[in-house]
Motif scaffolding. Structure first.
Motif, PDB file in Angstrom:
ATOM      1  N   ALA A 254     -23.864  49.761   5.553  1.00 55.69           N
ATOM      2  CA  ALA A 254     -24.856  49.439   4.504  1.00 55.69           C
ATOM      3  C   ALA A 254     -24.230  50.240   3.280  1.00 55.69           C
ATOM      4  O   ALA A 254     -24.310  49.549   2.132  1.00 55.69           O
ATOM      5  N   LYS A 255     -23.628  51.229   3.394  1.00 51.25           N
ATOM      6  CA  LYS A 255     -23.122  52.148   2.157  1.00 51.25           C
ATOM      7  C   LYS A 255     -21.561  52.537   2.864  1.00 51.25           C
ATOM      8  O   LYS A 255     -21.774  53.283   4.058  1.00 51.25           O
ATOM      9  N   ASP A 271     -21.039  42.181   3.595  1.00 46.69           N
ATOM     10  CA  ASP A 271     -22.259  42.532   3.840  1.00 46.69           C
ATOM     11  C   ASP A 271     -22.522  44.112   3.608  1.00 46.69           C
ATOM     12  O   ASP A 271     -23.810  44.464   3.518  1.00 46.69           O
ATOM     13  N   CYS A 272     -21.689  44.586   2.738  1.00 45.79           N
ATOM     14  CA  CYS A 272     -22.000  46.089   2.259  1.00 45.79           C
ATOM     15  C   CYS A 272     -22.885  45.882   1.271  1.00 45.79           C
ATOM     16  O   CYS A 272     -22.699  45.060   0.127  1.00 45.79           O
ATOM     17  N   GLN A 273     -23.655  46.926   0.935  1.00 46.53           N
ATOM     18  CA  GLN A 273     -24.446  46.930  -0.254  1.00 46.53           C
ATOM     19  C   GLN A 273     -24.181  48.000  -1.502  1.00 46.53           C
ATOM     20  O   GLN A 273     -24.164  47.596  -2.388  1.00 46.53           O
ATOM     21  N   THR A 274     -23.471  49.135  -0.886  1.00 47.15           N
ATOM     22  CA  THR A 274     -23.252  50.077  -2.077  1.00 47.15           C
ATOM     23  C   THR A 274     -21.673  50.400  -1.479  1.00 47.15           C
ATOM     24  O   THR A 274     -21.580  50.941  -0.314  1.00 47.15           O
ATOM     25  N   PHE A 294     -20.670  43.192  -2.931  1.00 48.43           N
ATOM     26  CA  PHE A 294     -21.663  44.211  -2.813  1.00 48.43           C
ATOM     27  C   PHE A 294     -22.413  44.407  -4.161  1.00 48.43           C
ATOM     28  O   PHE A 294     -21.922  44.028  -5.326  1.00 48.43           O
ATOM     29  N   ASN A 295     -23.557  45.028  -4.162  1.00 44.71           N
ATOM     30  CA  ASN A 295     -24.308  45.109  -5.334  1.00 44.71           C
ATOM     31  C   ASN A 295     -23.968  46.408  -6.360  1.00 44.71           C
ATOM     32  O   ASN A 295     -24.191  46.166  -7.460  1.00 44.71           O
TER      33      ASN A 295
END
Length: 440
Positions: A254-255, A271-274, A294-295
């Protein structure tokens, strides 16, 4: 006539109350030690006796409480194990947590595995090569923090798994690259169920061009067996072969935190967010790497040499950039990526970014290039078009807007003093604007 408030001296407090006070203090210190690099006030290895020994020196009453309260013996420090084995053996009878640095004391730890909450071995390579970790076999139901790292950058793969501890409560795992690759995959599947943070170390010091780790495919296979996606994965000092991205091997969380090197950006899945770049001095190389989807991008303690050119092919579709305690050179390059004119060219590699945060923590002095910052904001507004300036991301998405988006959020904490004229300009140009300057 007013009644006097009765005085209460600490030496008159009941034993149970003193114990609760001391336990609360120690719990705070231990949690700080578990979750991050300890604050200076909690570091006791540099000099002086470790807690709770210092508490026992206050008075006889406190010494009696400390000596009879196993709950206070949460950490045991071993600085010179060859001279203090007998002392350690007695203290381990009281301990729930251990910080150690030299492998011979493993035989003293083994009988107390069920009581440990934290185990750290810093000179890991020697114990790893000589199979001394075999002594740590069995059930460790309270173990929450496990660190097995070494300062040397050595490749040494074994045929037998090196980790045999059963630790179902594990929350934080810091592990050497050799250990994670040679660990039985069944161990990872069984013990990573509750892990929130996993850090993999690839040695300390600046990597050289001659040291490129070829064991990455093994690492990727090991991480795939984890029972769930790890919330936070940190890769420290990883330098990959140049052609590794062509192999199609990906990892993620996730991070993802990349310390020192940014090469691993090429192998992070979508699929990584950060993604966090920490203590990296190669920020300019972001213009050469195809970033995953990623966002949020965070840069912490980064710097860079001057940027020579900006290719128009390495773009990123994230929406938030946060820069913390980073040098002016780093900030300037990021502003170029966001659209500030560079060598008389207007180029926005990161067109969807609408939020920019700049933060100075502690005593760090942040120098912001105001001219470049203004140029970036102006450039994005002009390219986006006046009719799109006041719209948020959802509105722009609803009308199918695919161009450069205007900067909507600019938060600066710890910047230089801003004149009233400049402040008015930013407030007019940016919808959500905050500027807290550093008071000297």
């Amino acid at each position: 006539m007013a009644q006097k408030t009765p005085q209460c001296f600490i030496h008159s407090l009941p034993t149970e109350t003193v114990y609760i006070i001391l336990k609360t203090l120690l719990d705070d210190i231990v949690e700080d030690d578990l979750m991050r690099t300890p604050d200076a006030k909690h570091r006791v290895l540099a000099g002086g006796l470790p807690y709770p020994h210092t508490m026992a020196l206050v008075c006889r009453h406190w010494r009696d409480i400390v000596s009879s309260a196993p709950g206070l013996w949460t950490r045991v420090f071993c600085v010179l194990p060859q001279e203090e084995l007998q002392w350690m053996s007695s203290q381990l009878q009281k301990s729930h947590d251990l910080v150690c640095g030299i492998y011979p004391i493993l035989r003293l730890i083994a009988p107390h595995l069920q009581r440990l909450k934290s185990l750290r071995i810093h000179e890991f390579h020697e114990a790893y090569v000589h199979n001394h970790l075999d002594m740590l076999t069995g059930h460790a139901p309270q173990l929450e923090f496990l660190r097995l790292t070494d300062v040397r950058r050595v490749n040494c793969f074994k045929t037998q798994p090196c980790l045999k501890l059963d630790c179902p409560a594990l929350r934080i795992l810091h592990i050497d690259k050799n250990a994670v690759c040679d660990t039985n995959h069944q161990w990872l599947k069984k013990n990573l169920t509750h892990v929130d943070r996993m850090s993999i170390s690839f040695g300390s010091g600046p990597p050289t061009a001659t040291y490129r780790w070829s064991g990455f495919p093994m690492l990727a296979r090991a991480l795939k067996v984890a029972p769930r996606r790890i919330p936070c994965l940190s890769l420290e000092n990883l330098l990959l072969p140049v052609n590794i991205s062509q192999a199609g091997v990906k990892i993620g969380a996730a991070k993802v935190i990349l310390r020192t090197r940014i090469d691993a950006l090429a192998v992070i899945d979508d699929d990584c967010q950060t993604i966090v770049l920490r203590q990296c001095n190669f920020v300019r190389h972001l213009s050469r790497i195809s970033l995953p989807s990623f966002n949020s991008l965070e840069l912490d303690g980064c710097a860079s040499k001057a940027l020579q050119d900006i290719p128009r092919i390495c773009t990123w579709d994230g929406n938030t950039v946060t820069i913390t305690n980073s040098r002016r050179s780093c900030i300037k390059i990021i502003l170029y990526f966001l659209g500030a004119p560079f060598k008389r060219q207007r180029c926005s590699l990161w067109p969807r970014v609408t939020t920019l945060k700049l933060v100075a923590k502690g005593k760090f002095v942040m120098e912001l290039p105001l001219t470049t910052l203004k140029a970036m904001i102006n450039s994005r507004r002009e390219v986006a078009g006046q009719e799109n300036v006041g719209k948020d991301d959802e509105e722009l998405d609803s009308i199918g807007f695919e161009g450069v988006r205007p900067l909507a959020v600019l938060h600066v904490h710890g910047g230089q003093h801003l004149s009233h004229k400049d402040k008015a300009w930013f407030e007019e140009q940016v919808r959500d604007f905050v500027w807290d300057h550093r008071k000297m």
